[in-house]
Design an enzyme around this catalytic site. Structure first.
Site, mmCIF file in Angstrom:
data_model
loop_
_atom_site.group_PDB
_atom_site.id
_atom_site.type_symbol
_atom_site.label_atom_id
_atom_site.label_comp_id
_atom_site.label_asym_id
_atom_site.label_seq_id
_atom_site.Cartn_x
_atom_site.Cartn_y
_atom_site.Cartn_z
ATOM 1 N N GLU A 108 11.861 -0.538 5.093
ATOM 2 C CA GLU A 108 12.986 -1.818 4.834
ATOM 3 C C GLU A 108 12.314 -2.786 4.836
ATOM 4 O O GLU A 108 12.584 -4.047 4.277
ATOM 5 C CB GLU A 108 14.052 -1.445 5.822
ATOM 6 C CG GLU A 108 15.035 -0.475 5.390
ATOM 7 C CD GLU A 108 15.925 0.029 6.690
ATOM 8 O OE1 GLU A 108 16.328 -0.834 7.400
ATOM 9 O OE2 GLU A 108 15.715 1.240 6.741
ATOM 10 N N HIS A 164 9.306 -3.759 3.336
ATOM 11 C CA HIS A 164 8.763 -3.946 2.031
ATOM 12 C C HIS A 164 10.117 -4.252 1.233
ATOM 13 O O HIS A 164 9.895 -5.207 0.434
ATOM 14 C CB HIS A 164 8.119 -2.681 1.476
ATOM 15 C CG HIS A 164 6.890 -2.112 2.075
ATOM 16 N ND1 HIS A 164 6.742 -1.213 2.890
ATOM 17 C CD2 HIS A 164 5.638 -2.907 2.276
ATOM 18 C CE1 HIS A 164 5.525 -0.855 3.624
ATOM 19 N NE2 HIS A 164 4.700 -2.019 2.945
ATOM 20 N N MET A 217 0.958 -1.145 0.002
ATOM 21 C CA MET A 217 0.108 0.068 -0.005
ATOM 22 C C MET A 217 0.875 1.296 -0.043
ATOM 23 O O MET A 217 0.353 2.107 0.390
ATOM 24 C CB MET A 217 -1.117 -0.237 1.265
ATOM 25 C CG MET A 217 -1.720 -1.398 1.234
ATOM 26 S SD MET A 217 -3.562 -1.008 1.908
ATOM 27 C CE MET A 217 -3.121 -0.629 3.706
HETATM 28 O O1 PAF Z 1 -0.408 -5.937 3.708
HETATM 29 C C1 PAF Z 1 -0.796 -4.734 2.945
HETATM 30 O O2 PAF Z 1 0.017 -3.889 2.756
HETATM 31 C C2 PAF Z 1 -2.003 -4.886 2.260
HETATM 32 O O3 PAF Z 1 -2.882 -5.610 3.135
HETATM 33 C C3 PAF Z 1 -1.884 -5.710 1.016
HETATM 34 C C4 PAF Z 1 -1.638 -7.166 0.868
HETATM 35 C C5 PAF Z 1 -0.935 -4.653 0.008
HETATM 36 C C6 PAF Z 1 -3.087 -5.499 0.316
HETATM 37 O O4 PAF Z 1 -3.724 -4.162 0.072
#
Ligand code: PAF
Length: 287
Positions: free
Chosen positions: A35, A37, A30
């Site tokens: 870090e 991600h 989102m």
């Molecule tokens: O974990 C997240 O950031 C969200 O729930 C996702 C998996 C991107 C779905 O919108």
């Protein structure tokens, strides 16, 4: 690195890669990347020929009183991080690209979505399963990557993929922590300096839980009571739940075993944070 705002652009690129026999990894996010991600991107780059990241604040996974409007966004910074970590394609759609005005088809999951976070966020996992289903259809990846911090989300996606026969490997990546132990999260940005200091109580409670497990504790109630007592040492912390559940079904267990999950959600000065550990995993360390 390419940025695509439409499904059509993504599908054209995917078709070209597939024609060349390349494997594809997908990291759904989102945005407001950190870090944690980045570790998903790194895992995908190691494992797959091409990596796609989605940056999409998915409106249908937020309840009416939740932080959809305030959710932090910084697409420019996200792109810098994604490029630095070897991502090949970023999918950054508008909500209208993902959801037509008359959109009315949802993917819901029973049982696993009713416990832990599902108790206070009743539509959350339906929104997550729906957007992940759409992303799986759009990108058609070989592998999809999720962080273990959202352990219930990961268990739910694994189950959905199994139940609905998606042909994708679901890869869970370890929690990435700040040096004081706080699990990295886009929502940490909501914390005032005082609340940020207070928030370390979550990882302290995780570590206490791990110490007790190592010392031989197997009773869920005793374990979670001790962790709640640790959280109570911090006046800014207001626990929503601390629970031990089966690692696959997310149902409460009285006596836990390796692979089970001990998870918590705690409001720190109003900001809802989550943390967890899997029984049997290495203990966390911090300064
Ligand atoms: O974990 C997240 O950031 C969200 O729930 C996702 C998996 C991107 C779905 O919108």
């Amino acid at each position: 690195m390419k940025v695509a705002n439409t499904i059509e652009e993504v599908q054209a690129q995917i078709a070209a890669w597939k024609a060349d026999g390349l494997t594809i990894g997908l990291c759904p996010t989102m945005g407001y990347l950190h870090e944690g991600h980045a570790s998903l991107m790194d895992a995908s780059v190691r494992r797959c020929d091409r990596t796609v990241a989605s940056v999409f604040v998915n409106p249908i996974q937020f309840g009416p009183t939740e932080d959809l409007a305030d959710y932090p966004r910084d697409f420019e910074h996200d792109c810098e991080l994604l490029e630095a970590h070897g991502v090949d394609l970023v999918f950054h759609p508008e909500p209208s690209e993902m959801y037509a005005d008359d959109f009315c088809t949802y993917v819901d999951i029973d049982v696993l979505s009713k416990t832990l976070c599902g108790k206070t966020r009743p539509i959350h996992f339906r929104g997550v399963c729906t957007v992940i289903t759409k992303l799986l259809h759009i990108v058609d990846p070989d592998c999809i990557f999720f962080g273990q911090k959202d352990a219930q989300q990961l268990a739910i996606i694994r189950r959905m993929v199994r139940d609905l026969n998606f042909r994708v490997d679901v890869i869970g990546c370890p929690i990435v922590r700040e040096s004081d132990g706080l699990a990295k999260s886009s929502r940490n940005t909501y914390l005032s300096p005082d609340a940020r200091r207070a928030a370390v109580i979550l990882s302290r409670a995780v570590r206490l839980g791990q110490d007790l497990v190592e010392a031989g504790e197997t009773d869920s109630r005793r374990l979670t009571d001790a962790m709640k007592a640790k959280l109570a040492e911090e006046p800014m912390a207001d626990p929503e739940y601390v629970e031990a559940v089966d690692g696959l079904s997310m149902q409460p267990v009285e006596t836990f075993k390796p692979g089970d999950l001990v998870a918590m959600a705690v409001r720190v000065d109003g900001t809802r944070l989550i943390d967890n550990f899997t029984v049997g995993d290495p203990k966390i360390s911090f300064e």
